[in-house]
Write a protein that holds these residues in place. Structure first.
Motif, PDB file in Angstrom:
ATOM      1  N   GLN A  88      32.236  29.635   5.716  1.00 36.00           N
ATOM      2  CA  GLN A  88      32.701  30.430   4.589  1.00 36.00           C
ATOM      3  C   GLN A  88      31.840  31.669   4.400  1.00 36.00           C
ATOM      4  O   GLN A  88      32.347  32.733   4.075  1.00 36.00           O
ATOM      5  N   LYS A  89      30.555  31.500   4.622  1.00 38.91           N
ATOM      6  CA  LYS A  89      29.655  32.643   4.487  1.00 38.91           C
ATOM      7  C   LYS A  89      29.993  33.712   5.510  1.00 38.91           C
ATOM      8  O   LYS A  89      30.051  34.888   5.197  1.00 38.91           O
TER       9      LYS A  89
ATOM     10  N   PHE B 224      37.689  34.942  -5.170  1.00 42.86           N
ATOM     11  CA  PHE B 224      36.320  34.426  -5.251  1.00 42.86           C
ATOM     12  C   PHE B 224      35.686  34.887  -6.545  1.00 42.86           C
ATOM     13  O   PHE B 224      36.217  35.776  -7.222  1.00 42.86           O
ATOM     14  N   ASN B 225      34.577  34.260  -6.887  1.00 48.24           N
ATOM     15  CA  ASN B 225      33.805  34.740  -8.028  1.00 48.24           C
ATOM     16  C   ASN B 225      33.188  36.069  -7.603  1.00 48.24           C
ATOM     17  O   ASN B 225      32.358  36.105  -6.699  1.00 48.24           O
TER      18      ASN B 225
ATOM     19  N   ALA C  42      33.136  35.531   4.651  1.00 50.34           N
ATOM     20  CA  ALA C  42      32.895  36.534   3.605  1.00 50.34           C
ATOM     21  C   ALA C  42      32.329  37.797   4.225  1.00 50.34           C
ATOM     22  O   ALA C  42      32.768  38.911   3.918  1.00 50.34           O
TER      23      ALA C  42
ATOM     24  N   PRO D 117      30.879  32.310  -1.775  1.00 48.58           N
ATOM     25  CA  PRO D 117      31.628  33.261  -2.581  1.00 48.58           C
ATOM     26  C   PRO D 117      33.136  33.072  -2.533  1.00 48.58           C
ATOM     27  O   PRO D 117      33.809  33.285  -3.514  1.00 48.58           O
ATOM     28  N   PHE D 118      33.662  32.696  -1.397  1.00 49.57           N
ATOM     29  CA  PHE D 118      35.106  32.671  -1.276  1.00 49.57           C
ATOM     30  C   PHE D 118      35.699  31.320  -1.614  1.00 49.57           C
ATOM     31  O   PHE D 118      35.232  30.300  -1.186  1.00 49.57           O
TER      32      PHE D 118
ATOM     33  N   LEU E  59      35.043  39.665   6.134  1.00 51.32           N
ATOM     34  CA  LEU E  59      36.004  40.325   5.247  1.00 51.32           C
ATOM     35  C   LEU E  59      35.419  41.602   4.634  1.00 51.32           C
ATOM     36  O   LEU E  59      36.096  42.629   4.567  1.00 51.32           O
TER      37      LEU E  59
ATOM     38  N   GLU F 231      30.705  23.927   6.949  1.00 47.36           N
ATOM     39  CA  GLU F 231      31.723  24.525   6.102  1.00 47.36           C
ATOM     40  C   GLU F 231      31.150  25.747   5.357  1.00 47.36           C
ATOM     41  O   GLU F 231      31.747  26.803   5.306  1.00 47.36           O
ATOM     42  N   ARG F 232      29.949  25.532   4.832  1.00 42.85           N
ATOM     43  CA  ARG F 232      29.299  26.589   4.069  1.00 42.85           C
ATOM     44  C   ARG F 232      29.002  27.789   4.972  1.00 42.85           C
ATOM     45  O   ARG F 232      29.233  28.934   4.595  1.00 42.85           O
TER      46      ARG F 232
ATOM     47  N   PRO G 252      25.339  39.259  -3.338  1.00 39.28           N
ATOM     48  CA  PRO G 252      24.365  38.736  -2.368  1.00 39.28           C
ATOM     49  C   PRO G 252      24.805  38.952  -0.919  1.00 39.28           C
ATOM     50  O   PRO G 252      23.976  39.222  -0.047  1.00 39.28           O
ATOM     51  N   VAL G 253      26.126  38.885  -0.686  1.00 34.20           N
ATOM     52  CA  VAL G 253      26.636  39.145   0.674  1.00 34.20           C
ATOM     53  C   VAL G 253      26.372  40.607   1.043  1.00 34.20           C
ATOM     54  O   VAL G 253      25.897  40.903   2.148  1.00 34.20           O
TER      55      VAL G 253
ATOM     56  N   MET H  51      22.051  23.711   6.251  1.00 27.20           N
ATOM     57  CA  MET H  51      23.268  24.413   5.847  1.00 27.20           C
ATOM     58  C   MET H  51      24.474  23.729   6.484  1.00 27.20           C
ATOM     59  O   MET H  51      24.518  23.513   7.680  1.00 27.20           O
ATOM     60  N   SER H  52      25.470  23.383   5.668  1.00 28.89           N
ATOM     61  CA  SER H  52      26.616  22.685   6.222  1.00 28.89           C
ATOM     62  C   SER H  52      27.467  23.657   7.024  1.00 28.89           C
ATOM     63  O   SER H  52      27.439  24.868   6.821  1.00 28.89           O
TER      64      SER H  52
ATOM     65  N   ALA I 211      22.685  41.152   1.713  1.00 29.57           N
ATOM     66  CA  ALA I 211      22.265  40.588   3.014  1.00 29.57           C
ATOM     67  C   ALA I 211      22.706  41.501   4.147  1.00 29.57           C
ATOM     68  O   ALA I 211      21.960  41.728   5.109  1.00 29.57           O
TER      69      ALA I 211
ATOM     70  N   THR J 133      29.458  36.682  -6.745  1.00 34.67           N
ATOM     71  CA  THR J 133      28.816  36.169  -5.532  1.00 34.67           C
ATOM     72  C   THR J 133      29.039  37.099  -4.335  1.00 34.67           C
ATOM     73  O   THR J 133      28.579  36.810  -3.236  1.00 34.67           O
TER      74      THR J 133
END
Lengths: 115, 268
Positions: free
Chosen positions: A8-9, A44-45, A12, B4-5, A15, A4-5, A51-52, A1-2, A55, A48
């Motif tokens: 961002q996760k 954001f889409n 999310a 997502p973001f 938030l 950056e990813r 899934p957040v 997993m990067s 989780a 998506t």
């Protein structure tokens, strides 16, 4: 997993938790609230987001239940658990520390002069 | 990037749907596209929950756009765009579905897909590195003899069974590295239903670096370095492609199985 990813996760996640701190909401409401509070800078889409939420529910930070108002579609409403409340405070604290650190770097702070 | 973001400026890809359809059909078609990859993987209760929440969400988006003055069809299309490109939404859901089922901390950290891809390609790498070492350090052909001679094998397996006359250096040294990424990639794709290509790519990076390091140690014999180069230009793209094919195959197979199960239960 990067990195950056990962970042961002985790953003999310933070938030979503922060928005739920003010009360129970369904997914659409959460997405709209994030956009509203950020003056539409953060978008954001919406698909998506779920899934957040799942989780977070799996981690027992939020709980959900169906709500079925008369004459409307059924919707799932999410709310923070006690564990989630503790987690959101930690997340806000850690975000504030991070943000202050970035501000300091940007401001410079009159340290050592470049060689 | 499936996170997502993202910023508003990055408009999601427009869903390709045929023109002039009622808004409800557009939404149902869109939800079918999102949920199709879940069949046979995600339990019915979970995917129907996801679908119901998605339908409610899109409905709300559509209403809000209509309240802003958009015609019904345009509002529906806009709502669908805001919800996200179907492949991206379903991939993100499947990734999360798998992550939430994995208990190991290592799996969670590096991602189960990456872990599986690394293990499978790692085995292929070890096999071929061992073969290279044998080829380089043992006298030519010595390592590739059959454990029994062709004549002895013929006694065990009479006609019409074909008996190889030799191990075939060519088949091993050239065939294995050509076939390995195809098989390994397909297998990864079969095991990892979302982001399999990305997993193969990420797993191959350290493997290629390892190959170059081992190849450098083998200098002045350049075979190892050539293998590293071959991995970079062949294993990565072919492995990623095979992984995509494997995922598609696994999804179609799962859908076929689910359909059969439904028909069986209807028959009963």
């Amino acid at each position: 997993m990067s990195e950056e990813r990962g970042l961002q996760k985790s953003s999310a996640t933070t938030l979503v938790l922060v928005v739920l701190r003010d009360g129970a909401r369904h997914g659409y409401d959460i997405a709209r609230e994030v956009e509203r509070r950020s003056d539409n800078v953060i978008s954001f889409n919406h698909g998506t987001l779920y899934p957040v939420l799942y989780a977070l529910e799996k981690s027992n930070l939020i709980a959900s239940q169906w709500e079925h108002p008369e004459g409307e579609r059924r919707r799932r409403v999410y709310a923070l658990t006690d564990e989630g409340r503790r987690e959101v405070e930690k997340a806000i604290q850690s975000w504030n520390d991070f943000s202050r650190a970035i501000d300091k770097v940007i401001e410079g702070g009159g340290g050592a002069q470049p060689v | 990037m499936l996170s997502p973001f993202k910023f508003r400026q990055q408009e999601s890809r427009v869903l390709r749907v045929s023109e002039a359809r009622p808004p409800e059909d557009l939404i149902e078609d869109y939800l079918d596209h999102i949920c199709a990859p879940f069949v046979g993987i995600v339990p019915f209760d979970e995917r129907s929950r996801f679908r119901e929440e998605a339908a409610f969400h899109i409905d709300r988006l559509q209403q809000s756009y209509q309240a802003e003055g958009m015609p019904a069809e345009e509002a529906t299309r806009r709502a669908i765009r805001t919800y996200g490109e179907p492949g991206q939404v379903s991939d993100r859901y499947l990734e999360s579905f798998y992550e939430n089922r994995v208990q190991s901390a290592l799996f969670k950290r590096i991602g189960s897909g990456n872990f599986i891809a690394f293990c499978i390609f790692g085995v292929a790498q070890i096999l071929y590195t061992a073969l290279l070492q044998v080829h380089v350090f043992l006298p030519s052909g010595e390592a590739y003899r059959l454990p029994v001679s062709p004549a002895e094998a013929r006694q065990l397996l009479p006609e019409p069974f074909p008996i190889p006359q030799s191990w075939g250096d060519f088949a091993l040294l050239y065939g294995l590295p050509i076939v390995a990424p195809i098989l390994a990639g397909f297998f990864v794709g079969y095991q990892v239903p979302a982001g399999a290509s990305r997993s193969v790519f990420q797993a191959m990076m350290p493997i290629v670096i390892y190959s170059f390091v081992v190849g450098s140690f083998m200098l002045p014999i350049t075979t190892g370095l050539l293998f590293g180069l071959f991995q970079a230009v062949f294993w990565i793209p072919v492995g990623c492609l095979a992984a995509s094919v494997g995922t598609t195959y696994a999804q179609r197979r799962a859908i076929r199985h689910a359909k059969r199960a439904i028909f069986r239960s209807e028959g009963a």
